[in-house]
Design an enzyme around this catalytic site. Structure first.
Site, mmCIF file in Angstrom:
data_model
loop_
_atom_site.group_PDB
_atom_site.id
_atom_site.type_symbol
_atom_site.label_atom_id
_atom_site.label_comp_id
_atom_site.label_asym_id
_atom_site.label_seq_id
_atom_site.Cartn_x
_atom_site.Cartn_y
_atom_site.Cartn_z
ATOM 1 C CB SER A 1 4.457 -7.809 8.099
ATOM 2 O OG SER A 1 5.263 -7.366 7.024
ATOM 3 N N GLY A 2 2.322 -5.429 8.355
ATOM 4 C CA GLY A 2 2.089 -4.017 8.086
ATOM 5 C C GLY A 2 1.118 -3.799 6.947
ATOM 6 C CG ASP A 3 2.322 -1.004 3.957
ATOM 7 O OD1 ASP A 3 3.223 -1.831 4.209
ATOM 8 O OD2 ASP A 3 2.528 0.085 3.405
ATOM 9 C CD GLU A 4 5.925 -5.763 3.113
ATOM 10 O OE1 GLU A 4 6.892 -5.073 2.756
ATOM 11 O OE2 GLU A 4 6.035 -6.870 3.682
ATOM 12 C CB ILE B 1 -0.938 0.013 1.226
ATOM 13 C CG1 ILE B 1 -1.692 -1.312 1.330
ATOM 14 C CG2 ILE B 1 -1.907 1.184 1.138
ATOM 15 C CD1 ILE B 1 -2.473 -1.694 0.110
#
Length: 326
Positions: free
Chosen positions: A260-263, A220
């Site tokens: 993870s996170g925005d992945e 993202i």
């Protein structure tokens, strides 16, 4: 001569008197023994009837597929007013139409009865229905008793509802823990662990079926700035919305995972050729065309995409993921 005859008569009468006394004594002992045996039989019968009626386990007597008698524990267990409600009925009449495994109670009861008849004894678990309609679990042991002209089946019944409920609760807890191990807590998507497993299975399947599969890496754009400016709560809402849109844009057989996170990773399984993968990418991009609403503001969100294709860009899960990331 007269004296001799008299002596003989006396002797004979003495012998007869002795024999009579002996017979009388033997008869008295036999009568006493018989009375004692009858008393013992009556006492044993009373003990048996007491044990039968007062047993903590339910006892049913089954003949020709119909219950002909039961004890007090059965009456309590099935919430009946008295035993008359539970005598003269078949096992199907105190059961739901289907057992939890989906099998008809009628068909299954015939099979359980046959196993007990053929083997002499059979133990199984059964979903039963009480007189008030409530369903509960019982453990049943059927023992077949063969007599000269009759066959009676002794059914020992125990309420195991509490145990079954605990077992089901344990299964739910295990499923919950497994779900937590394999899924992202925020979005509910498969996590890296589950993705690795599905990707390995998909590679085997693609190799066997001589098909291609695609691994799409989605990042993202500028997510950190949104998180910093609007706060983590808004960021979490955005991630959940993105996850939902991505899932709705792919097939049910495909996997959308959060790394993870925005992945995110999208695994496209069982594609006929590369054109299927590019169609899926187009749909993913299209799912981001509509602005995302965060609070009272709408935001245009974009993504960066990397793609690797099996077998062109790698034949292992780690290689495909690495190349998609690159």
């Amino acid at each position: 001569m007269f004296v001799v005859s008299l002596i003989i008569i006396v002797i004979v009468m003495s012998i007869m008197l002795f024999i009579s006394r002996r017979i009388h004594s033997m008869m008295s002992r036999y009568e006493n023994h018989l009375l004692l045996s009858n008393k013992q039989i009556k006492e044993q019968k009373m003990v048996f009837e007491t044990l039968y009626q007062k047993s903590a386990d339910g006892v049913w007597l089954l003949k020709d597929g119909v219950f002909v008698d039961c004890n007090e524990a059965i009456v309590r267990m099935f919430k009946a007013e008295d035993k008359s409600q539970l005598v003269g009925v078949s096992p199907v009449e105190i059961s739901p139409e289907f057992q939890p495994d989906g099998e008809s109670s009628y068909e299954k009861s015939l099979w359980m009865n046959k196993l007990a008849f053929d083997n002499g004894v059979h133990k199984f678990e059964w979903r039963a229905r009480a007189m008030d309609g409530t369903l509960f679990w019982i453990s049943v042991v059927i023992t077949t008793i063969r007599m000269e002209k009759n066959v009676i089946q002794h059914c020992s019944v125990r309420d195991i509802t509490v145990r079954k409920e605990l077992e089901e609760e344990n299964r739910k807890q295990k499923r919950l823990l497994m779900h937590q191990v394999e899924h992202d807590t925020l979005t509910g998507l498969p996590n890296r662990n589950l993705l690795q497993d599905r990707l390995a299975q998909a590679i085997k399947k693609a190799s066997r079926d001589e098909k291609v599969l695609g691994v799409i890496f989605v990042d993202i754009d500028k997510f950190k700035s949104i998180n910093d400016s609007l706060g983590h709560d808004a960021g979490d809402v955005l991630l959940k919305t993105i996850a939902s849109r991505m899932q709705n844009s792919v097939r049910e057989t495909d996997t959308v995972a959060r790394m993870s996170g925005d992945e995110f990773i999208v695994l496209l399984d069982g594609c006929k050729d590369i054109s299927d993968i590019f169609i899926a990418i187009k749909k993913l991009v299209g799912s981001f065309q509509e602005p995302f609403l965060l609070g009272n503001e709408s935001f245009k969100i974009t993504m960066s995409i990397g793609v690797s294709i099996y077998p062109n860009d790698g034949e292992t899960a780690s290689k495909l993921l690495k190349n998609a990331d690159i």
